[in-house]
Motif scaffolding. Structure first.
Motif, mmCIF file in Angstrom:
data_model
loop_
_atom_site.group_PDB
_atom_site.id
_atom_site.type_symbol
_atom_site.label_atom_id
_atom_site.label_comp_id
_atom_site.label_asym_id
_atom_site.label_seq_id
_atom_site.Cartn_x
_atom_site.Cartn_y
_atom_site.Cartn_z
ATOM 1 N N PRO A 1 0.846 -1.202 0.000
ATOM 2 C CA PRO A 1 0.000 0.000 0.000
ATOM 3 C C PRO A 1 0.878 1.247 0.000
ATOM 4 O O PRO A 1 1.903 1.297 0.696
ATOM 5 N N THR A 2 0.503 2.233 -0.764
ATOM 6 C CA THR A 2 1.317 3.442 -0.904
ATOM 7 C C THR A 2 1.649 4.072 0.438
ATOM 8 O O THR A 2 2.785 4.500 0.681
ATOM 9 N N ALA A 3 0.681 4.083 1.333
ATOM 10 C CA ALA A 3 0.871 4.745 2.625
ATOM 11 C C ALA A 3 1.916 4.050 3.487
ATOM 12 O O ALA A 3 2.478 4.663 4.397
ATOM 13 N N ARG A 4 2.198 2.763 3.201
ATOM 14 C CA ARG A 4 3.133 2.011 4.045
ATOM 15 C C ARG A 4 4.477 1.748 3.369
ATOM 16 O O ARG A 4 5.348 1.105 3.960
ATOM 17 N N GLN A 5 4.627 2.217 2.148
ATOM 18 C CA GLN A 5 5.842 1.879 1.399
ATOM 19 C C GLN A 5 7.110 2.375 2.081
ATOM 20 O O GLN A 5 8.064 1.614 2.267
ATOM 21 N N ALA A 6 7.132 3.650 2.459
ATOM 22 C CA ALA A 6 8.347 4.225 3.048
ATOM 23 C C ALA A 6 8.705 3.529 4.354
ATOM 24 O O ALA A 6 9.869 3.172 4.591
ATOM 25 N N GLN A 7 7.706 3.296 5.207
ATOM 26 C CA GLN A 7 7.952 2.657 6.497
ATOM 27 C C GLN A 7 8.448 1.226 6.323
ATOM 28 O O GLN A 7 9.398 0.793 6.985
ATOM 29 N N THR A 8 7.805 0.493 5.400
ATOM 30 C CA THR A 8 8.184 -0.902 5.177
ATOM 31 C C THR A 8 9.580 -0.994 4.577
ATOM 32 O O THR A 8 10.387 -1.842 4.969
ATOM 33 N N LEU A 9 9.867 -0.125 3.619
ATOM 34 C CA LEU A 9 11.191 -0.139 2.995
ATOM 35 C C LEU A 9 12.274 0.157 4.017
ATOM 36 O O LEU A 9 13.341 -0.472 4.024
ATOM 37 N N ASN A 10 12.014 1.076 4.912
ATOM 38 C CA ASN A 10 13.001 1.408 5.937
ATOM 39 C C ASN A 10 13.246 0.216 6.863
ATOM 40 O O ASN A 10 14.395 -0.090 7.209
ATOM 41 N N ALA A 11 12.165 -0.474 7.241
ATOM 42 C CA ALA A 11 12.310 -1.662 8.094
ATOM 43 C C ALA A 11 13.076 -2.754 7.369
ATOM 44 O O ALA A 11 13.897 -3.469 7.964
ATOM 45 N N LEU A 12 12.831 -2.880 6.079
ATOM 46 C CA LEU A 12 13.499 -3.890 5.262
ATOM 47 C C LEU A 12 15.007 -3.629 5.213
ATOM 48 O O LEU A 12 15.821 -4.519 5.479
ATOM 49 N N VAL A 13 15.383 -2.381 4.880
ATOM 50 C CA VAL A 13 16.809 -2.049 4.773
ATOM 51 C C VAL A 13 17.482 -2.121 6.145
ATOM 52 O O VAL A 13 18.636 -2.556 6.260
ATOM 53 N N ALA A 14 16.756 -1.733 7.196
ATOM 54 C CA ALA A 14 17.310 -1.824 8.547
ATOM 55 C C ALA A 14 17.630 -3.271 8.909
ATOM 56 O O ALA A 14 18.656 -3.559 9.538
#
Length: 675
Positions: free
Chosen positions: A263-276
């Motif tokens: 979902p667009t609203a969660r992309q930035a948060q999820t990507l950050n958790a992924l890279v972390a």
């Protein structure tokens, strides 16, 4: 030069979590007796599958499970319809028979290779397997509650079934289609969610999920908040054990595969958790942790001896693992599969070390793919050619205007995430040689030797990762000119610090790709680099003896970049002659047209313009050699092209053929000018 290939990493062919093993001491270990004769042991074992005794069926399945690990025995079982005989036992009344029959099929799929997997799917093994997985998940809800130190037999069956599913989906598009249509994603998620009580099952499910989500457009459509929530809950867990670090890494890989469904609203948060997650994994120092884990194992064994526990069985198991590893390194390993992670259950520390290295390798593979353009053209040259029809044209050729840098293709979010979590720096750290202390531990302990290959694989993946980052990130994000020079010095140490250039093909493929990308960016920034032309020519000579086409292609591209840079400097004609002769040697003698094309492409770059290049071209008789080569190259494309090369490769080769004609015309004007 043209665009440097972005290496997208594909999942390995078979699971790396070890095969199912039920030690059956009664089975004779001579594999040859399973290959000939009518009433062979293979036939006898298959007959026992029909026994009314559950114990006998279990014994037969366990025996088959062990024997088929020696791949030369597999034809004897396949010829006797082993798959159809084992298939119904997946739904046997006995849980033990279910587990051992599924384990036998799992080992058959892993040791038999793609063709065996395809054949298993054609024989409808997916039908009982799907039913078994459904029954296991239903039983999770109704089975008695087991404490964390108790084994749940249903989970053991499910673990074997998930591993079999993983192997089949990796090798067979038909199996993947069945997976999608049967809605088996929910089954994997149920297994994944049991990570708090059964990490082994959760890891098997995570490996399988990581595989089935890759390039699976049909599955993307079935994504929903529940699926993404399950993955995020794993991603945000905090258990420190290495197995859980691997679990989070695999969840991150699946999340990346499903990024278009976020979902667009969660992309930035999820990507950050992924890279972390990837960053935290790469922070761990295997060079320190492996010796610590080995010391912990020694201390535990010493404590067990003091308390009177019998350690003979563990020693015997160590010997068995070593013997099986030696067998696989021989004839049985001819299919080039990594099935060496056969870790005894009591080897807790070794399992931890294995999980750590697998997690770091997987993290690097995910970053490799994150630093890839989604443009299909990146993979058009199967073995990588730097030519691009749009990049070398008559005008640019005549003007000596060649593009050295591929366009950036990372999204802003990915770029920011990688930089904020210091991923480039952590990747570079992993490109160093494996720690000598960790290597010593593994060399001197037979059961730990399986980690040596894994430590090298982490280094190779890091080098491929470095290659992709250099191709897709700007110099400032990589630390600027000083950092790039330091990277060049480091790569020089990796390649040129030995009396001879290393011959390992995987290493050469990874390191030449990284050098190629680095030299492209250094040349575009006009930064002084530390490789001498003589070193690079010696690398090219070593590469020409390598069977891997991409190694030869990378080395030629490196020479082309170096030569085109030198051509702009004074007093370089003699060096350009050396480079030109090396490229001509390959262009006229290599049997692979892709390699010949890359050599010609490099020649176009080196001798496109400049007084030094003109002088060198005359001294090596470049015009006459290329004139003689031209009809031969055209004839080879016409005769060999359609049978051996892809349409995309042929398109690029045709473009090089056209540029060869134009380049000869350019050289003719140069010769007239010099007369």
């Amino acid at each position: 030069m043209g665009k440097s290939k972005n290496n997208k990493f594909r999942r390995p062919q078979f699971n790396a979590d070890g095969l199912s093993v039920t030690a059956v001491k009664e089975v004779e270990d001579d594999p040859n007796e399973f290959c000939d004769g009518v009433d062979t042991p293979a036939g006898e074992l298959l007959e026992k599958l029909q026994s009314p005794s559950a114990d006998m069926r279990e014994f037969a399945c366990a025996s088959i499970s062990r024997v088929v690990q020696q791949s030369q025995t597999i034809p004897a079982f396949l010829q006797r319809d082993a798959v159809r005989r084992l298939g119904p036992l997946l739904l046997d009344r006995s849980l033990a028979v279910r587990e051992t029959s599924t384990g036998a099929l799992r080992n058959l799929s892993a040791c038999g290779g793609h063709e065996v997997c395809e054949d298993m799917v054609k024989q409808d093994v997916m039908t009982p397997l799907t039913a078994l997985l459904r029954e296991c998940c239903a039983a999770f809800e109704t089975s008695p509650t087991f404490s964390l130190d108790q084994k749940d037999p249903v989970e053991d069956v499910a673990n074997e079934a998930v591993n079999l599913l993983w192997n089949l989906c990796e090798s067979s598009s038909q199996a993947l289609s069945v997976f999608n249509k049967a809605g088996l994603l929910d089954v994997l998620l149920q297994c994944l969610e049991r990570h708090t009580r059964n990490i082994k099952l959760a890891l098997s499910a995570a490996h399988c999920l990581h595989t089935v989500t890759e390039d699976n457009a049909e599955l993307q459509c079935s994504m929903n908040v529940t699926v993404l929530g399950s993955l995020e809950s794993v991603l945000l867990s905090s258990e420190p054990a290495m197995a859980h670090i691997l679990l989070r890494t695999l969840a991150a890989g699946s999340m990346w595969n499903l990024k278009s469904s976020l979902p667009t609203a969660r992309q930035a948060q999820t990507l950050n958790a992924l890279v972390a997650t990837l960053s935290q994994c790469l922070e761990l120092d295997a060079g320190v942790l492996i010796p610590q884990l080995r010391q912990a194992e020694v201390s535990r064994n010493a404590a067990a001896t003091e308390t009177g526990e019998d350690d003979h069985e563990a020693a015997a198991e160590d010997m068995a693992v070593e013997e099986e590893g030696q067998q696989r390194n021989g004839k049985a390993n001819k299919m080039n599969k990594d099935i060496s992670d056969l870790v005894p259950r009591d080897k807790e520390e070794l399992r931890e070390a294995t999980a750590l290295l697998t997690a770091q390798q997987t993290s690097l593979e995910i970053i490799v793919n994150m630093c890839c353009s989604d443009d299909p053209s990146d993979d058009e040259w199967e073995e990588a050619s730097s030519s691009d029809e749009s990049e070398i044209c008559p005008d640019s050729l005549a003007e000596g205007n060649t593009s050295l840098l591929s366009p950036l293709c990372l999204s802003a979010e990915v770029h920011v995430g990688l930089v904020n979590h210091n991923i480039p720096e952590k990747v570079l750290t992993k490109t160093h040689f494996p720690s000598s202390e960790a290597m010593d531990v593994c060399f001197h302990n037979p059961t730990w030797k399986i980690l040596i290959k894994k430590m090298h694989l982490v280094q190779y993946r890091a080098l491929t990762c470095l290659h992709n980052m250099l191709s897709t990130m700007d110099a400032e994000s990589l630390g600027g000119a000083a950092s790039l020079q330091a990277v060049a010095q480091h790569l020089s140490t990796l390649v040129f610090s030995f009396p001879e250039i290393p011959k390992d093909e995987d290493f050469l493929e990874a390191v030449t790709g990284a050098m190629r990308s680095l030299l492209q960016i250094i040349a575009s920034m006009k930064i002084t680099q530390c490789f001498t032309p003589q070193q690079l020519i010696s690398l090219c000579e070593a590469a020409t003896r390598c069977d891997v086409v991409s190694v030869r292609v990378n080395a030629l591209a490196i020479l082309g970049i170096t030569g085109s840079t030198l051509a702009k400097e004074k007093g370089t004609a003699e060096t350009l002659q050396m480079i030109g002769n090396a490229l001509l040697q390959v262009a006229t003698k290599d049997a692979n047209l892709v390699v010949c094309g890359e050599a010609l492409d490099a020649l176009f770059d080196v001798f496109a313009d400049g007084d030094e290049a003109e002088r060198a071209a005359k001294n090596i008789n470049l015009l006459s050699v290329l004139k003689a080569l031209q009809p031969v190259f055209k004839a080879k494309i016409r005769k060999e092209g359609k049978g051996k090369y892809s349409p995309e490769q042929l398109c690029v080769l045709d473009n090089i053929k056209v540029n060869l004609r134009r380049f000869i015309g350019y050289l003719e004007t140069v010769v007239k000018k010099l007369q």
